[in-house]
Every structure is written in C-alpha cells, then in structure tokens.
Motif scaffolding. Structure first.
Motif, mmCIF file in Angstrom:
data_model
loop_
_atom_site.group_PDB
_atom_site.id
_atom_site.type_symbol
_atom_site.label_atom_id
_atom_site.label_comp_id
_atom_site.label_asym_id
_atom_site.label_seq_id
_atom_site.Cartn_x
_atom_site.Cartn_y
_atom_site.Cartn_z
ATOM 1 N N VAL A 44 0.808 -1.222 0.000
ATOM 2 C CA VAL A 44 0.000 0.000 0.000
ATOM 3 C C VAL A 44 0.839 1.268 0.000
ATOM 4 O O VAL A 44 0.351 2.334 -0.376
ATOM 5 C CB VAL A 44 -0.962 0.003 1.203
ATOM 6 C CG1 VAL A 44 -1.997 -1.100 1.069
ATOM 7 C CG2 VAL A 44 -0.209 -0.141 2.518
ATOM 8 N N ASP A 45 2.098 1.191 0.413
ATOM 9 C CA ASP A 45 2.937 2.393 0.419
ATOM 10 C C ASP A 45 3.240 2.883 -0.992
ATOM 11 O O ASP A 45 3.644 4.035 -1.178
ATOM 12 C CB ASP A 45 4.247 2.124 1.164
ATOM 13 C CG ASP A 45 4.042 2.037 2.662
ATOM 14 O OD1 ASP A 45 2.986 2.502 3.138
ATOM 15 O OD2 ASP A 45 4.920 1.490 3.355
ATOM 16 N N ASN A 46 3.091 2.020 -1.988
ATOM 17 C CA ASN A 46 3.353 2.416 -3.368
ATOM 18 C C ASN A 46 2.097 2.840 -4.112
ATOM 19 O O ASN A 46 2.140 3.056 -5.322
ATOM 20 C CB ASN A 46 4.031 1.275 -4.131
ATOM 21 C CG ASN A 46 5.540 1.272 -3.912
ATOM 22 O OD1 ASN A 46 6.150 2.329 -3.763
ATOM 23 N ND2 ASN A 46 6.128 0.105 -3.870
ATOM 24 N N VAL A 47 0.994 2.955 -3.399
ATOM 25 C CA VAL A 47 -0.232 3.475 -4.012
ATOM 26 C C VAL A 47 -0.137 5.002 -3.962
ATOM 27 O O VAL A 47 -0.667 5.658 -3.066
ATOM 28 C CB VAL A 47 -1.488 2.958 -3.284
ATOM 29 C CG1 VAL A 47 -2.744 3.526 -3.925
ATOM 30 C CG2 VAL A 47 -1.523 1.442 -3.330
ATOM 31 N N LYS A 48 0.579 5.547 -4.906
ATOM 32 C CA LYS A 48 0.846 6.982 -4.971
ATOM 33 C C LYS A 48 1.046 7.360 -6.429
ATOM 34 O O LYS A 48 1.002 6.496 -7.319
ATOM 35 C CB LYS A 48 2.082 7.334 -4.148
ATOM 36 C CG LYS A 48 3.324 6.555 -4.574
ATOM 37 C CD LYS A 48 4.485 6.814 -3.627
ATOM 38 C CE LYS A 48 5.712 5.994 -4.033
ATOM 39 N NZ LYS A 48 6.832 6.211 -3.114
ATOM 40 N N CYS A 49 1.272 8.637 -6.690
ATOM 41 C CA CYS A 49 1.491 9.086 -8.061
ATOM 42 C C CYS A 49 2.693 8.363 -8.647
ATOM 43 O O CYS A 49 3.742 8.240 -8.001
ATOM 44 C CB CYS A 49 1.711 10.600 -8.092
ATOM 45 S SG CYS A 49 2.085 11.232 -9.750
ATOM 46 N N MET A 50 2.558 7.894 -9.891
ATOM 47 C CA MET A 50 3.627 7.109 -10.523
ATOM 48 C C MET A 50 4.652 7.965 -11.261
ATOM 49 O O MET A 50 5.594 7.431 -11.851
ATOM 50 C CB MET A 50 3.015 6.085 -11.476
ATOM 51 C CG MET A 50 2.280 4.970 -10.768
ATOM 52 S SD MET A 50 1.786 3.644 -11.887
ATOM 53 C CE MET A 50 0.357 4.407 -12.656
ATOM 54 N N SER A 51 4.476 9.266 -11.241
ATOM 55 C CA SER A 51 5.444 10.133 -11.904
ATOM 56 C C SER A 51 6.766 10.137 -11.138
ATOM 57 O O SER A 51 6.787 10.132 -9.912
ATOM 58 C CB SER A 51 4.899 11.556 -12.008
ATOM 59 O OG SER A 51 5.900 12.446 -12.470
#
Length: 476
Positions: free
Chosen positions: A206-213
């Motif tokens: 869940v820590d990588n559920v963020k903007c992918m830019s």
C-alpha cells in the motif's frame, strides 16, 4: 425568424462575430439581438467565502457570464450597443456587472462610433480570466452546493475534451479515458492506474499506491503527501472492495507499527485496543486525506515506555489508565497484566513476556527458520525466488539474504564478490528458486546462529537418546 437585411452593417457585424464565436445565438424574433455565455475560469482559483460559516473554497470555474447584446437602429454611427449582463445564481456583485456593462459605451466612444462587438466580447473574456478584478468573493452558504458542483462538472467536461500522453504507457489518450491526480495534476490513463494500484493493493504494497510520476516523492518530506486517499481511488475508479482492502491494510500497518497499542489477550481474537488515533473504518467512500494519511507520530517518551516491557509500563500507569477495550470482541482488559479488567484498586502483576500460546510459538519458530531479518528495521523477510541481494519491503534497505549484512545500494553485488566474505562469496544465486529451509543451506548472522543452536540442540538430544538406549541395554 425575422428577415435580415444583409446590407445592414449590424447584420454583417453579428455574422462576423458568430463565425468567431459559434456559440453566439441570435434572438428568434429580433435579428439584431444576440446572446452568448462566456466561460469564467480564472487563471488563479478564486477564494469564495460562504457565510455565515466562513467556509473558504477555491473555485477553478464559476457559472458563465450571460451576455445579451441588442444593436439599435442608430448603431454603430450614432448609438452604442445595449448590453445586459447576468450570471446564474447571481454570484457576481451588482456593482461589478454595472461596471462591465458601462465598458461597452466606453469602447464605443473610444472607437469613434465604429463596430465594437468583437472588442467588447474580448474584453469580457480577459476580465473573466482575472475573476473580474475580484480578490475574493463572499456568498451565502445556500449557493455553495451549486457552485461546487458546477466547478467540478466543468473541470471534468473540459478535461474530457483534451488529449494527454499517459505518463505510464506513453500513448495519447482522450481525457475521458484519463485521470488527473488531485495533488500534483499528473495525468495517466485509467487503465494503467487501475492495473498498477489493484496489483499493489492485492500484494499488500500500500505504500506504493501513490502518483507514478518520477517527479513525485523525490523529497522525503512529501512522500506521505503523495499517497492517495481512499476517496480519490474511488474516483479513478477502483472497485469498492479493492479500496476497502487498501484502507484496512494501511490502518493495520499503522497499528502494528505503534508500540503504544495493546492487543487483546484472547488467543482467538488478538484485536487491537480501541483508540481515537486509529478509528475503525466505517465507509471508505467518505475517507479523504485527513483520515487516510494523517499519521500522528509517537512521542519519544511514549515509544520508550511502550517498548520497555509490561513491568516497566506499570510505573506511572494508574487506575483507568490501565483499562483497554478490544475493538473486535469488546473485552475489557488490563494493559499491565493483560487479564480481564479487575477494577481500579486491584494490584496486578505484569504477564511474563515469555508466555506464548501454542500458535504464537509455532509462528515464531517458522519465522526464525524461514526468514532473514532486515539489518535496519529487523522486519523478517522471506525470499520467494531470485538472487540473494534483497531490498526490505518496509524500509527499502539493501541487504544480503544469507547473512543479513547491509549492502551499499550503489554496489550491492560487491559483497558477493569479496573473498573476505567467506560465508557469502560467490553465493549470489544460492536458493534461486526460493527459501525452502533446507538443512544444507548455510546462513550467517542471526539466522546462522539459530542454525548452529538448533544443530547442537539436536545433537544433544541424539546423544541423550543414545545414552538412554545404552542404559536400557545394560540395565543401568
């Protein structure tokens, strides 16, 4: 519609203006009366204060300015155009509307009695870009719902008509197939976002559920802010069940990382104590940033006390401070002795921390035998496949799976090429198919020490059994 004299200068000007602004509409019964709605989208969002609550919202779009123009017979030589301005829900102050209307006469005088419609419409458009010179706007709270809904609708409609290059697949997509991130405004196609986020949530990452830019999250202070709230995930949209799992995993990780949280002593429950810091999730559809991302740091004195053990926590813990209630089974228990709540004035002794249930001991044994700890945060990690260069799932530390040694992120494989590291030299690909806990696999560090201890324990048991059998044979 009334007949238009094509030789009339007014008709020619209206026809020209209509070719520039196709949305310009002529009145059905009066060919010299026209109206147009102009978009109000200030370059800088306009702060709107809704009274009496003093609720301030910054709106990117406001209801259009309705412009009705009537050209008298004397126009343009002897009379200016008659202009009537209005807005839906009357959000624009009357004084501002009057000033904008007077500008039509001023332009006509400035042009010396010439055609001024294009110049006047252009003036209104430029004024709309600066919010008609308003620095802020104060309106009644009854208008809030309509204005917010309109701004959101216009933002979506204009976005849908544009074309964007997805930041992941790099393909050009219409805005209707894309999503713009709320915090940073980066644009990705919905298909890429759904695929990536659903996979992260399914795997618990869940820590990588963020903007992918690559532009986001570069500054450590902004990494938490770049993560998405459940409410925004539903807007992408992701399935409700997926977002519910996301919210539950995030909450679970926060609770488990907080040493001040005590868990239910019932072996079949193990729920966390009730706490206002991590309220139970009721409806993820209403969970915005404040509920999903707010992470109150644990004070150093709290962490020190919480990690000191039950016998130390008892110092200064009196009366109802010891009372905790399980959020799952509603058991009221003492945080010191972990027994059912015994009242304020009963002296209690802390439970021995070495007392583990059968299931707890089995889990601990499995972890000790089949995982290697991260050298930074000590989280147990298990390798499913690949080489022995590991990256901690939680803190991103690079380390060796064989001996748990810290590895230089810039040169992680130097560890396996150094002859001084006899236990790991040229063993980069050992157990490439995963950790199967084979007896012939040699480990170092804590895990290696556990292997040695287990070996000698088994040897001692074997020798004792041989001695017992010898005693039986000899009758001793």
């Amino acid at each position: 519609m009334a007949d238009i004299d094509l030789g009339d200068e007014r008709a020619e000007e209206l026809s020209t203006l209509q070719s520039i602004y196709p949305e310009l509409t002529l009145h059905a019964s009066d060919p010299f009366t026209a109206h147009i709605d102009l978009l109000v989208a200030p370059i800088s969002t306009l702060p709107v204060i809704f009274e009496p609550d003093r609720d301030v919202r910054r709106l990117a779009y406001l209801p259009p300015l309705h412009v009705e123009i009537t050209l008298p017979a004397e126009y343009p030589a002897a009379a200016p155009p008659a202009v009537k301005l209005s807005t839906t829900r009357s959000w624009l102050p009357t004084a501002t509307l009057e000033a904008l209307s007077k500008e039509a006469r001023s332009l006509w005088a400035e042009y010396g009695g010439g055609p001024v419609l294009y110049a006047y419409v252009s003036y209104l458009q430029e004024a709309a870009e600066t919010a008609f010179g308003l620095s802020e706007l104060t309106l009644a709270s009854g208008m809030k719902a309509d204005l917010l809904a309109y701004s959101k609708q216009m933002k979506r409609e204009l976005f849908d008509k544009e074309t964007f290059d997805c930041g992941v697949c790099l393909e050009p997509k219409k805005g209707s197939a894309c999503y713009r991130m709320e915090r940073c405004n980066h644009v990705f196609c919905v298909a890429c976002l759904q695929d990536y986020y659903a996979n992260c949530i399914q795997e618990g990452d869940v820590d990588n559920v963020k903007c992918m830019s690559t532009e986001c999250g570069t500054k450590k202070a902004n990494r938490k802010k770049d993560r998405l709230s459940p409410k925004e995930l539903l807007q992408i949209p992701l399935a409700l069940e997926t977002v519910q799992r996301y919210a539950k995993i995030k909450r679970k990780k926060k609770i488990e990382a907080d040493p001040t949280i005590i868990f239910c002593p019932r072996s079949w429950c193990q729920g966390a104590m009730r706490t206002k810091k991590y309220p139970k999730i009721t409806d993820v559809r209403e969970m915005g940033e404040s509920e999903s991302e707010a992470e109150d740091p644990v004070a150093p004195e709290e962490r020190k006390e919480a990690t000191a053990g039950p016998e130390k926590r008892r110092v200064g813990t009196t009366g109802m401070d010891r009372l905790a209630v399980c959020e799952d089974c509603n058991l009221a228990f003492c945080t010191v002795c972990l027994a059912s709540w015994h009242g304020d004035f009963v002296r209690c002794e802390p439970r021995d921390s070495s007392q583990l249930t059968e299931d707890d001991q089995a889990s601990l044994n499995f972890i000790m035998r089949n995982t290697s700890p991260c050298p930074t945060c000590e989280v147990p990690c298990q390798k499913s496949y690949g080489c022995n260069h590991m990256t901690c799932f939680q803190c991103k530390t690079h380390f060796c799976y064989l001996c748990s040694a810290w590895l230089n992120p810039d040169q992680p494989y130097q560890h396996f090429n150094n002859k001084r590291n006899k236990g790991c030299y040229q063993r980069l690909m050992d157990m490439a198919e995963g950790d199967v806990a084979q007896a012939d696999v040699r480990f170092g560090g804590r895990r290696g020490a556990e292997q040695v201890a287990e070996f000698w324990e088994q040897e001692a048991m074997r020798i004792q059994m041989e001695l017992n059998e010898e005693d039986i044979r000899t009758g001793r």
